[in-house]
Design a protein around this motif. Structure first.
Motif, PDB file in Angstrom:
ATOM      1  N   GLU A 264     -35.600  30.236 -18.902  1.00 26.36           N
ATOM      2  CA  GLU A 264     -35.259  30.786 -20.212  1.00 26.36           C
ATOM      3  C   GLU A 264     -34.058  30.071 -20.812  1.00 26.36           C
ATOM      4  O   GLU A 264     -34.012  29.804 -22.019  1.00 26.36           O
ATOM      5  CB  GLU A 264     -34.979  32.283 -20.089  1.00 26.36           C
ATOM      6  CG  GLU A 264     -34.902  33.018 -21.423  1.00 26.36           C
ATOM      7  CD  GLU A 264     -36.161  32.892 -22.259  1.00 26.36           C
ATOM      8  OE1 GLU A 264     -36.039  32.844 -23.499  1.00 26.36           O
ATOM      9  OE2 GLU A 264     -37.273  32.838 -21.684  1.00 26.36           O
ATOM     10  N   LYS A 267     -35.253  26.686 -22.060  1.00 24.56           N
ATOM     11  CA  LYS A 267     -35.988  26.867 -23.322  1.00 24.56           C
ATOM     12  C   LYS A 267     -35.012  27.022 -24.490  1.00 24.56           C
ATOM     13  O   LYS A 267     -35.180  26.387 -25.544  1.00 24.56           O
ATOM     14  CB  LYS A 267     -36.908  28.084 -23.226  1.00 24.56           C
ATOM     15  CG  LYS A 267     -37.639  28.388 -24.522  1.00 24.56           C
ATOM     16  CD  LYS A 267     -38.494  29.648 -24.395  1.00 24.56           C
ATOM     17  CE  LYS A 267     -39.143  30.006 -25.726  1.00 24.56           C
ATOM     18  NZ  LYS A 267     -39.975  31.229 -25.637  1.00 24.56           N
ATOM     19  N   HIS A 293     -43.899  26.249 -25.780  1.00 26.23           N
ATOM     20  CA  HIS A 293     -44.930  27.281 -25.724  1.00 26.23           C
ATOM     21  C   HIS A 293     -44.721  28.217 -24.529  1.00 26.23           C
ATOM     22  O   HIS A 293     -44.390  27.769 -23.434  1.00 26.23           O
ATOM     23  CB  HIS A 293     -46.312  26.643 -25.581  1.00 26.23           C
ATOM     24  CG  HIS A 293     -46.923  26.212 -26.878  1.00 26.23           C
ATOM     25  ND1 HIS A 293     -47.354  27.104 -27.827  1.00 26.23           N
ATOM     26  CD2 HIS A 293     -47.169  24.974 -27.378  1.00 26.23           C
ATOM     27  CE1 HIS A 293     -47.853  26.440 -28.859  1.00 26.23           C
ATOM     28  NE2 HIS A 293     -47.747  25.147 -28.612  1.00 26.23           N
ATOM     29  N   ASP A 294     -44.953  29.496 -24.745  1.00 24.29           N
ATOM     30  CA  ASP A 294     -45.015  30.451 -23.636  1.00 24.29           C
ATOM     31  C   ASP A 294     -46.428  30.552 -23.060  1.00 24.29           C
ATOM     32  O   ASP A 294     -46.602  30.946 -21.916  1.00 24.29           O
ATOM     33  CB  ASP A 294     -44.562  31.840 -24.111  1.00 24.29           C
ATOM     34  CG  ASP A 294     -43.083  31.853 -24.494  1.00 24.29           C
ATOM     35  OD1 ASP A 294     -42.298  31.167 -23.814  1.00 24.29           O
ATOM     36  OD2 ASP A 294     -42.732  32.545 -25.465  1.00 24.29           O
ATOM     37  N   ASP A 295     -47.417  30.218 -23.844  1.00 21.05           N
ATOM     38  CA  ASP A 295     -48.812  30.216 -23.404  1.00 21.05           C
ATOM     39  C   ASP A 295     -48.981  29.190 -22.279  1.00 21.05           C
ATOM     40  O   ASP A 295     -48.756  27.990 -22.485  1.00 21.05           O
ATOM     41  CB  ASP A 295     -49.708  29.857 -24.588  1.00 21.05           C
ATOM     42  CG  ASP A 295     -51.196  29.846 -24.247  1.00 21.05           C
ATOM     43  OD1 ASP A 295     -51.547  29.887 -23.049  1.00 21.05           O
ATOM     44  OD2 ASP A 295     -52.010  29.785 -25.193  1.00 21.05           O
ATOM     45  N   GLY A 316     -44.586  22.993 -22.527  1.00 28.11           N
ATOM     46  CA  GLY A 316     -45.157  24.244 -22.023  1.00 28.11           C
ATOM     47  C   GLY A 316     -45.023  24.322 -20.514  1.00 28.11           C
ATOM     48  O   GLY A 316     -44.519  23.401 -19.864  1.00 28.11           O
ATOM     49  N   ARG A 317     -45.452  25.461 -19.957  1.00 31.24           N
ATOM     50  CA  ARG A 317     -45.366  25.720 -18.513  1.00 31.24           C
ATOM     51  C   ARG A 317     -43.952  25.476 -17.975  1.00 31.24           C
ATOM     52  O   ARG A 317     -43.753  24.962 -16.860  1.00 31.24           O
ATOM     53  CB  ARG A 317     -46.381  24.873 -17.740  1.00 31.24           C
ATOM     54  CG  ARG A 317     -47.821  25.126 -18.138  1.00 31.24           C
ATOM     55  CD  ARG A 317     -48.770  25.020 -16.965  1.00 31.24           C
ATOM     56  NE  ARG A 317     -48.496  26.043 -15.968  1.00 31.24           N
ATOM     57  CZ  ARG A 317     -48.721  25.916 -14.654  1.00 31.24           C
ATOM     58  NH1 ARG A 317     -49.211  24.798 -14.171  1.00 31.24           N
ATOM     59  NH2 ARG A 317     -48.452  26.895 -13.825  1.00 31.24           N
ATOM     60  N   ARG A 319     -40.854  26.375 -16.115  1.00 30.54           N
ATOM     61  CA  ARG A 319     -40.670  27.349 -15.046  1.00 30.54           C
ATOM     62  C   ARG A 319     -39.751  26.776 -13.968  1.00 30.54           C
ATOM     63  O   ARG A 319     -39.461  25.586 -13.948  1.00 30.54           O
ATOM     64  CB  ARG A 319     -42.017  27.737 -14.438  1.00 30.54           C
ATOM     65  CG  ARG A 319     -42.776  26.587 -13.811  1.00 30.54           C
ATOM     66  CD  ARG A 319     -44.291  26.763 -13.975  1.00 30.54           C
ATOM     67  NE  ARG A 319     -45.047  25.817 -13.156  1.00 30.54           N
ATOM     68  CZ  ARG A 319     -45.343  24.582 -13.536  1.00 30.54           C
ATOM     69  NH1 ARG A 319     -44.902  24.102 -14.685  1.00 30.54           N
ATOM     70  NH2 ARG A 319     -46.061  23.798 -12.743  1.00 30.54           N
ATOM     71  N   TYR A 330     -41.913  21.363 -16.029  1.00 34.62           N
ATOM     72  CA  TYR A 330     -42.611  21.665 -17.273  1.00 34.62           C
ATOM     73  C   TYR A 330     -43.645  20.583 -17.554  1.00 34.62           C
ATOM     74  O   TYR A 330     -43.667  19.525 -16.910  1.00 34.62           O
ATOM     75  CB  TYR A 330     -41.638  21.795 -18.451  1.00 34.62           C
ATOM     76  CG  TYR A 330     -40.744  20.591 -18.687  1.00 34.62           C
ATOM     77  CD1 TYR A 330     -41.126  19.564 -19.551  1.00 34.62           C
ATOM     78  CD2 TYR A 330     -39.499  20.494 -18.062  1.00 34.62           C
ATOM     79  CE1 TYR A 330     -40.302  18.479 -19.776  1.00 34.62           C
ATOM     80  CE2 TYR A 330     -38.670  19.398 -18.292  1.00 34.62           C
ATOM     81  CZ  TYR A 330     -39.083  18.391 -19.146  1.00 34.62           C
ATOM     82  OH  TYR A 330     -38.272  17.311 -19.361  1.00 34.62           O
TER      83      TYR A 330
END
Length: 358
Positions: A264, A267, A293-295, A316-317, A319, A330
């Protein structure tokens, strides 16, 4: 309006330049040059297959009207002193010969690798290492040129460097591991053989690509030090592969940070960087430099590559990584023929004009 020429204008990258310069606010394309095979023809005829008559036009947009009847020149017939700026879309061997001749009188922005690794040549990504542009004046002095050569990075480097910058600035970086899944357009537009090689396949090797990414990333993220660039002290390792995707390079990135960073926080840093990026008011700059993206199914090349006309790096992704004590991983997507090529070169020209270097 600054007068510009494009060298290599009939190839895939040259065609992207023609699109990017159409109705540009600051730059007027007044001459195009290509091989002797194309010289003397109208542009629309030079990009037509001589046997079938089919247009060898690779862009989804139509050929712009302003360039259709422009007569293609030989490269040797270009008089660089007649231009404020020259864009080149050449192979490296040709660039080594042609670009210094032009740079004696006129700034050159290049998509080739020919000069990327020389000490007085910065590898610039607008908004990422703008301060490295001061090296261009030193290059002029060192070489006795009125102009300079400013190369873009390898298109695989671009998206990764953009996403690493906010992480480096906030958390520091120890190591980066990356695996790329690169689009076919990055290999050129050769018909036939490449199609047979790539269909139903992944090719796990792209010559010289990994070495380029590893060296260029450290140079781009490095610091200016007494008129030269000290490469960033992080370690970079990558595996570059070719996949059956038309446009858009996807990359899986693992980052070991110096300070603890959760997904987070990363991001937030990426989005803050995107919102405040230094080049946001330039004509070709995207509304969003980075989108996160959170998707978990995004980014995808077919869906995301044209975002903001291919100028946005999509993440995206994002983590936590469990292999490192301080690890983030990511997936990113960067359009190799837009931000990673001609349109990115036009954005760089805008930055240099804005900084009064052009």
């Amino acid at each position: 309006m600054l007068k510009v020429a494009v060298i290599g204008a009939t190839g895939a990258v040259g065609q992207e330049f023609v699109i990017a310069l159409n109705r540009h606010k600051w730059f007027e394309l007044t001459q195009v040059a290509a091989s002797e095979r194309s010289a003397g023809k109208k542009y629309i005829d030079a990009i037509r297959d001589p046997n079938s008559g089919i247009l060898r036009w690779h862009n989804r947009e139509e050929v712009p009207e302003y360039v259709k009847n422009m007569v293609v020149s030989k490269v040797d017939d270009i008089k660089p002193e007649n231009f404020d700026l020259i864009f080149t879309a050449l192979e490296s061997d040709d660039a080594k010969i042609v670009e210094p001749k032009f740079a004696k009188t006129t700034p050159v922005i290049s998509t080739a690798a020919a000069f990327r690794y020389e000490q007085d040549v910065p590898i610039l990504i607008p908004g990422i290492n703008d301060n490295h542009a001061e090296l261009l004046n030193l290059q002029r002095k060192n070489r006795g040129w009125k102009g300079f050569v400013a190369p873009l990075p390898n298109c695989t480097t671009t998206g990764m460097a953009i996403t690493l910058k906010p992480i480096l600035d906030r958390f520091g970086i120890e190591k980066v591991f990356m695996t790329s899944m690169q689009a076919l357009s990055g290999a050129g537009r050769s018909p036939g053989v490449i199609a047979l090689d790539i269909m139903d396949n992944v090719i796990p090797y792209i010559p010289k690509e990994e070495e380029k990414v590893q060296v260029e990333t450290k140079k781009i993220l490095g610091a200016m030090n007494n008129g030269s660039i000290a490469p960033a002290p992080l370690k970079v390792s990558c595996t570059c592969t070719r996949v059956p995707v038309l446009d858009g390079h996807t990359e899986s990135v693992f980052v070991e940070t110096e300070q603890t960073a959760d997904a987070e926080e990363v991001k937030k840093e990426m989005l803050k960087f995107s919102k405040n990026v230094s080049i946001k008011d330039l004509p070709t700059a995207p509304k969003d430099y980075i989108v996160v993206h959170d998707d978990p199914t995004r980014p995808q090349p077919r869906i995301d590559r044209e975002l903001n006309d291919g100028m946005t790096t999509v993440v995206g992704r994002l983590r936590k990584d469990t292999a490192f004590d301080n690890g983030i991983k990511y997936v990113l997507l960067s359009h190799n023929e837009k931000m990673g090529s001609a349109k990115g070169a036009v954005l760089l020209a805008e930055l240099l004009k804005d900084r009064n270097i052009l």
